[in-house]
Design an enzyme around this catalytic site. Structure first.
Site, PDB file in Angstrom:
ATOM      1  N   GLY A 143     -10.029  12.061  14.704  1.00  0.00           N
ATOM      2  CA  GLY A 143      -8.867  11.370  14.144  1.00  0.00           C
ATOM      3  C   GLY A 143      -8.872   9.910  14.510  1.00  0.00           C
ATOM      4  O   GLY A 143      -9.582   9.472  15.417  1.00  0.00           O
ATOM      5  N   GLY A 191      -4.839   6.907  18.269  1.00  0.00           N
ATOM      6  CA  GLY A 191      -3.385   7.069  18.360  1.00  0.00           C
ATOM      7  C   GLY A 191      -2.824   8.259  17.625  1.00  0.00           C
ATOM      8  O   GLY A 191      -1.602   8.452  17.598  1.00  0.00           O
ATOM      9  N   THR A 192      -3.679   9.101  17.006  1.00  0.00           N
ATOM     10  CA  THR A 192      -3.160  10.239  16.234  1.00  0.00           C
ATOM     11  C   THR A 192      -2.850  11.453  17.116  1.00  0.00           C
ATOM     12  O   THR A 192      -2.317  12.434  16.617  1.00  0.00           O
ATOM     13  CB  THR A 192      -4.155  10.649  15.135  1.00  0.00           C
ATOM     14  OG1 THR A 192      -5.467  10.766  15.698  1.00  0.00           O
ATOM     15  CG2 THR A 192      -4.189   9.611  14.027  1.00  0.00           C
ATOM     16  N   HIS A 219       7.233 -19.307  -2.684  1.00  0.00           N
ATOM     17  CA  HIS A 219       6.077 -18.434  -2.503  1.00  0.00           C
ATOM     18  C   HIS A 219       6.519 -16.978  -2.306  1.00  0.00           C
ATOM     19  O   HIS A 219       6.044 -16.067  -2.993  1.00  0.00           O
ATOM     20  CB  HIS A 219       5.271 -18.907  -1.283  1.00  0.00           C
ATOM     21  CG  HIS A 219       4.016 -18.142  -1.039  1.00  0.00           C
ATOM     22  ND1 HIS A 219       2.766 -18.604  -1.374  1.00  0.00           N
ATOM     23  CD2 HIS A 219       3.806 -16.903  -0.492  1.00  0.00           C
ATOM     24  CE1 HIS A 219       1.854 -17.709  -1.050  1.00  0.00           C
ATOM     25  NE2 HIS A 219       2.456 -16.665  -0.501  1.00  0.00           N
ATOM     26  N   GLU A 220       7.456 -16.758  -1.370  1.00  0.00           N
ATOM     27  CA  GLU A 220       7.919 -15.393  -1.084  1.00  0.00           C
ATOM     28  C   GLU A 220       8.769 -14.847  -2.228  1.00  0.00           C
ATOM     29  O   GLU A 220       8.733 -13.651  -2.529  1.00  0.00           O
ATOM     30  CB  GLU A 220       8.709 -15.352   0.233  1.00  0.00           C
ATOM     31  CG  GLU A 220       7.915 -15.736   1.464  1.00  0.00           C
ATOM     32  CD  GLU A 220       6.671 -14.886   1.657  1.00  0.00           C
ATOM     33  OE1 GLU A 220       6.668 -13.698   1.255  1.00  0.00           O
ATOM     34  OE2 GLU A 220       5.671 -15.408   2.186  1.00  0.00           O
TER      35      GLU A 220
END
Length: 605
Positions: free
Chosen positions: A205, A208-209, A427-428
């Protein structure tokens, strides 16, 4: 250094004790004034001396008025003779009480023997320390090839032991390893049907899984000796040490069988043989050979089960993965929406959450987060709450922690000029408006021009559900959205800035994957042009060979440009049609700096 300091303090303490004992047995703690012998003679002739105490060469004079003084006489001559030779009246000297005291045996020892013996004791102490260090070094050399495996403490070491109920999600993975636990508890249930339990279980995995967490749960559920060791602890610079440690680990496990050996990060020793440098005498290869023999060699033992964990199964040696060794592979996927919510609830048990906290929207916004990242998310929320002197963790703390983990902390001190703020706002606004307008795009949750990490602003999109497949229209929508900021700058200001550099990089990489990996180009067809790795050494790609010609490479570059240009054209078209909404969103961003989902949708609708 600490060891040397300790022994120095011991020697110093011995000397101080010796000095204290000498002072304790001294006849007087107060030293009387010393006078000359001629003055003593004068006092005797004047009948001013009551008593004289002689101890060795020291003379203590007690005057008639009670004053005490001291003097030194010649060695080897009596005090009476010394004073008489100096002119003392013999009649008056005879009237003085003279007492001769011999020094005690202990004082004589301290005065005569101790100055001679102490240096030898000090030298003997140094030699003892040197021999002790040499013995310790030889002991370490003898144990150099011993196993580094440690026996897991099922009591949890003062903490609550991890069990299967503490591992949220991973239903299939838990079922797979639960069979191993059940076999160790009741092997006859399997043996009577002719079944053989897998000798090796490989947990695969992403980081962190929960691979190590699941192994820890197995250790507490199995109620059998559980030995855990890291793959890197087998490898040393000396050839043969790793193989010897493997043998010692398996011998230790066999003595306490049935037992489990857990090798974390097994790719440190299980890497494909012949891929590295060092030839056949490579230490890593010898260690791997010994693991292969111990797991399924000439002498096999069914009572020892090996569990391994890795996030790089592609580089493991095929002999390690064949049936009879690691014959069961357990895949640990990233958690789904329900699993993320369950994981958040487990990690929230020891945290004071406010009553109105709802973890469902948190789970919705954390698509792609692993279990470790979700634990870190709640920890960051707790830190934010503590920073604000709160007694509880609020929903706002958790939502802010999501943005902090994904994008970085807010940089309120990063003050933009009026022009830069306007460019960033448009832009955002372009990103958000195009994302809202495209049918295959994810919903917009937040738009902000507050600087986070290295970005001047961000548009947060969150999918409404977990997706395991993505279609070409969805990728095209993603390309259009990525290029919308660039298109907005070009449309409004007639020029572009460096603010779109990361968008262009991500868009180009996405277009390349669509063509070379996913077969989404009509011109090149359903063919994979992914570059293959020819040599893997120490986890790095030393060289990679292209599986296609230079002609195909040119066509790939042409298709990438075509995909990106198409996305840019679509973005410009959408923004031109809705330029009034673009201006409205940008002006609102300049005023408020941040628009939440409800505020944004109220503007565009």
């Amino acid at each position: 250094m600490k060891s040397y300091l300790r022994y120095f303090l011991i020697v110093f303490g011995i000397l101080m004790v010796a000095a204290g004992i000498a002072a304790l047995f001294d006849s007087s703690l107060k030293t009387p004034p010393t006078i000359a012998l001629s003055e003593v003679v004068s006092k005797i002739n004047a009948s001013g001396v009551k008593e004289i105490d002689v101890k060795g060469d020291d003379i203590q004079i007690i005057a008639a008025n009670g004053d005490i003084s001291s003097a030194k006489k010649e060695t080897g001559i009596s005090a009476f003779e010394t004073l008489a030779n100096l002119g003392a009246d013999k009649t008056k000297l005879s009237a003085v009480k003279i007492q001769v005291q011999d020094p005690s045996g202990f004082e004589a020892f301290l005065a005569d023997v101790l100055p001679t013996v102490l240096p030898f004791l000090f030298i003997a102490l140094i030699f003892w320390y040197m021999f002790r260090q040499a013995q310790k070094g030889s002991g370490q050399a003898m144990s150099f090839g011993k196993s580094k495996a440690q026996l897991a403490d099922s009591s949890g070491g003062g903490r609550k032991p991890v069990t299967f109920s503490d591992v949220a999600g991973l239903i299939e993975a838990k079922a797979e390893v639960a069979e191993v636990v059940e076999f160790l508890k009741d092997p006859q249930k399997f043996h009577k049907l002719g079944a053989r339990i897998p000798r090796g279980v490989l947990l695969v995995g992403a980081p962190g899984t929960g691979k190590t967490l699941l192994a820890r749960a197995v250790a507490n559920e199995a109620h059998v000796p559980f030995y855990y060791v890291s793959g890197s602890e087998f490898v040393e610079m000396f050839v043969g040490v790793g193989a010897n440690r493997v043998r010692d680990t398996f011998e230790l496990a066999k003595k306490t069988s049935p037992s489990i050996i857990f090798i974390d990060e097994i790719d440190a020793v299980g890497r494909h043989r012949g891929a590295g440098l060092g030839g056949g005498h490579d230490e890593r290869e010898q260690t791997l050979n010994q693991i292969l023999v111990e797991m399924d060699g000439f002498d096999t033992n069914n009572a020892v089960i090996v569990m391994g964990a890795t996030n790089r199964p592609d580089i493991l040696d095929p002999a390690l993965l064949r049936p009879g060794r690691f014959d069961r592979r357990v895949i640990l996927d990233e958690p789904s929406l329900k699993d993320r919510e369950a994981i958040l609830k487990i990690h929230a048990l020891d945290k004071p959450l406010a009553k109105d906290v709802n973890l469902t929207p948190v789970a919705e916004r954390t698509v792609g987060f692993s279990g470790a990242e979700l634990a870190n998310l709640l920890n960051e929320a707790a830190i934010l709450a503590a920073r604000a002197d709160q007694t509880e963790i609020t929903q706002l703390n958790i939502l802010e922690a999501i943005e902090k983990v994904i994008l970085g902390p807010e940089r309120r001190s990063h003050i933009m000029s009026k022009k830069e703020k306007e460019i960033t706002a448009y832009h955002e606004a372009g990103h958000a408006l195009v994302a809202y307008s495209l049918p295959n795009s994810d919903p917009v949750h937040k738009v902000s021009i507050v600087s986070r990490g290295r970005g001047l602003g961000y548009t947060m999109k969150v999918p409404s559900e977990d997706k395991y497949l993505k279609s070409k229209p969805e990728f095209e929508s993603e390309l259009t959205m990525l290029l919308a900021g660039y298109a907005a700058e070009k449309l409004i200001f007639k020029q572009t800035t460096t603010g779109a550099s990361n968008d262009l990089k991500v868009a180009s990489e996405l277009a390349r994957r669509m063509i070379t990996q996913y077969g989404m180009s009509d011109a090149l067809g359903p063919v994979s042009f992914h570059e293959k790795d020819d040599l893997i050494f120490l986890g790095k790609d030393l060289s990679s060979a292209k599986s296609y010609s230079e002609t195909i490479a040119y066509q790939i570059d042409t298709e990438i440009k075509k995909f990106v240009s198409k996305g840019l054209t679509s973005a410009k078209k959408i923004l031109s049609l809705h330029i009034d909404k673009l201006n409205l969103i940008a002006q609102e961003l300049i005023k408020k700096e941040t628009l939440e989902q409800k505020e944004f949708y109220a503007l565009v609708r």
